[in-house]
Motif scaffolding. Sequence first.
Motif, PDB file in Angstrom:
ATOM      1  N   GLU A  14       0.736  -1.152  -0.033  1.00 53.85           N
ATOM      2  CA  GLU A  14      -0.068  -0.027   0.033  1.00 53.85           C
ATOM      3  C   GLU A  14       0.815   1.066  -0.077  1.00 53.85           C
ATOM      4  O   GLU A  14       0.486   2.372  -0.663  1.00 53.85           O
ATOM      5  CB  GLU A  14      -0.985  -0.061   1.122  1.00 53.85           C
ATOM      6  CG  GLU A  14      -2.158  -0.961   1.343  1.00 53.85           C
ATOM      7  CD  GLU A  14      -2.874  -0.751  -0.153  1.00 53.85           C
ATOM      8  OE1 GLU A  14      -3.234   0.475  -0.527  1.00 53.85           O
ATOM      9  OE2 GLU A  14      -3.759  -1.681  -0.474  1.00 53.85           O
ATOM     10  N   GLN A  17       2.326   1.794  -3.548  1.00 55.69           N
ATOM     11  CA  GLN A  17       1.248   1.945  -4.389  1.00 55.69           C
ATOM     12  C   GLN A  17       0.955   3.624  -4.234  1.00 55.69           C
ATOM     13  O   GLN A  17       0.953   4.415  -5.125  1.00 55.69           O
ATOM     14  CB  GLN A  17      -0.124   1.313  -4.126  1.00 55.69           C
ATOM     15  CG  GLN A  17      -1.130   1.537  -5.166  1.00 55.69           C
ATOM     16  CD  GLN A  17      -0.918   1.141  -6.612  1.00 55.69           C
ATOM     17  OE1 GLN A  17      -0.540  -0.019  -6.970  1.00 55.69           O
ATOM     18  NE2 GLN A  17      -0.855   2.154  -7.330  1.00 55.69           N
ATOM     19  N   SER A  18       0.788   4.162  -2.923  1.00 51.17           N
ATOM     20  CA  SER A  18       0.677   5.706  -2.614  1.00 51.17           C
ATOM     21  C   SER A  18       1.940   6.419  -3.225  1.00 51.17           C
ATOM     22  O   SER A  18       1.337   7.356  -3.961  1.00 51.17           O
ATOM     23  CB  SER A  18       0.685   5.707  -1.000  1.00 51.17           C
ATOM     24  OG  SER A  18       0.362   6.837  -1.130  1.00 51.17           O
ATOM     25  N   ASN A  21       1.382   6.363  -7.209  1.00 48.11           N
ATOM     26  CA  ASN A  21       0.281   7.261  -7.387  1.00 48.11           C
ATOM     27  C   ASN A  21       0.824   8.706  -7.253  1.00 48.11           C
ATOM     28  O   ASN A  21       0.409   9.383  -8.256  1.00 48.11           O
ATOM     29  CB  ASN A  21      -0.877   7.041  -6.506  1.00 48.11           C
ATOM     30  CG  ASN A  21      -1.704   5.700  -6.942  1.00 48.11           C
ATOM     31  OD1 ASN A  21      -1.175   5.114  -7.859  1.00 48.11           O
ATOM     32  ND2 ASN A  21      -2.459   5.292  -6.095  1.00 48.11           N
ATOM     33  N   PHE A  25       1.011   9.846 -11.099  1.00 49.70           N
ATOM     34  CA  PHE A  25      -0.582  10.403 -11.283  1.00 49.70           C
ATOM     35  C   PHE A  25      -0.697  11.727 -10.899  1.00 49.70           C
ATOM     36  O   PHE A  25      -0.935  12.768 -11.817  1.00 49.70           O
ATOM     37  CB  PHE A  25      -1.655   9.505 -10.865  1.00 49.70           C
ATOM     38  CG  PHE A  25      -1.696   8.433 -11.392  1.00 49.70           C
ATOM     39  CD1 PHE A  25      -1.747   7.940 -12.817  1.00 49.70           C
ATOM     40  CD2 PHE A  25      -1.797   7.117 -10.629  1.00 49.70           C
ATOM     41  CE1 PHE A  25      -1.894   6.679 -13.370  1.00 49.70           C
ATOM     42  CE2 PHE A  25      -1.747   5.734 -11.006  1.00 49.70           C
ATOM     43  CZ  PHE A  25      -2.087   5.735 -12.362  1.00 49.70           C
ATOM     44  N   GLU A  26      -0.569  12.322  -9.806  1.00 50.06           N
ATOM     45  CA  GLU A  26      -0.800  13.409  -9.149  1.00 50.06           C
ATOM     46  C   GLU A  26       0.340  14.421  -9.722  1.00 50.06           C
ATOM     47  O   GLU A  26      -0.330  15.490  -9.995  1.00 50.06           O
ATOM     48  CB  GLU A  26      -0.502  13.285  -7.611  1.00 50.06           C
ATOM     49  CG  GLU A  26      -1.702  12.607  -7.072  1.00 50.06           C
ATOM     50  CD  GLU A  26      -1.515  12.284  -5.279  1.00 50.06           C
ATOM     51  OE1 GLU A  26      -0.684  13.176  -5.008  1.00 50.06           O
ATOM     52  OE2 GLU A  26      -2.168  11.338  -4.982  1.00 50.06           O
ATOM     53  N   PRO A  43      -7.522   9.565 -10.995  1.00 50.62           N
ATOM     54  CA  PRO A  43      -6.321   8.801 -10.500  1.00 50.62           C
ATOM     55  C   PRO A  43      -7.018   7.976  -9.499  1.00 50.62           C
ATOM     56  O   PRO A  43      -6.586   7.108  -8.905  1.00 50.62           O
ATOM     57  CB  PRO A  43      -5.380   9.684  -9.876  1.00 50.62           C
ATOM     58  CG  PRO A  43      -6.125  10.848  -9.575  1.00 50.62           C
ATOM     59  CD  PRO A  43      -7.088  10.986 -10.781  1.00 50.62           C
ATOM     60  N   SER A  46      -7.335   8.060  -3.029  1.00 49.30           N
ATOM     61  CA  SER A  46      -6.113   7.800  -2.236  1.00 49.30           C
ATOM     62  C   SER A  46      -6.084   6.885  -1.216  1.00 49.30           C
ATOM     63  O   SER A  46      -7.368   6.758  -0.487  1.00 49.30           O
ATOM     64  CB  SER A  46      -5.426   9.059  -1.896  1.00 49.30           C
ATOM     65  OG  SER A  46      -4.324   9.029  -0.985  1.00 49.30           O
ATOM     66  N   ASN A  47      -5.174   6.111  -0.917  1.00 50.82           N
ATOM     67  CA  ASN A  47      -5.015   4.915  -0.044  1.00 50.82           C
ATOM     68  C   ASN A  47      -4.274   5.644   1.229  1.00 50.82           C
ATOM     69  O   ASN A  47      -3.971   4.906   2.212  1.00 50.82           O
ATOM     70  CB  ASN A  47      -4.458   3.756  -0.434  1.00 50.82           C
ATOM     71  CG  ASN A  47      -2.961   3.799  -0.868  1.00 50.82           C
ATOM     72  OD1 ASN A  47      -2.338   4.800  -0.971  1.00 50.82           O
ATOM     73  ND2 ASN A  47      -2.565   2.784  -1.445  1.00 50.82           N
TER      74      ASN A  47
END
Length: 106
Positions: A14, A17-18, A21, A25-26, A43, A46-47
């Motif tokens: 996780e 992945q954060s 991202n 993406f951001e 996207p 958010s996690n």
Amino acid sequence: QNGFEQMYINLTNERIQSLFNAIMFERELEEYRREEIQTHFDPGRSNEECVKLFTDIAPPGIVSIIADRTKGVGKDKDGAALVSIFNRHFESHPFYKVCTSSIVQI
């Protein structure tokens, strides 16, 4: 069934992945905005809040509580007591599901 080791594997995934991202993406979407490029890409959610549930220091997250409860000789290491602490601390957290004694496997 997730064991202790699996919890850390999932947490690591996780966090990775954060980070992915945020980078992919951001930042890219921010660049599009600066260049005034129109996009309809979402996207997704958010996690980060889920990751914080485990990793926060203050207030303590799941990992901090586990560490505190397992330090030292003579500390209470009862799994049901630990779940009870989690339930009290995180019952209102959107990523935490309150456990009942009937589903806790120690």
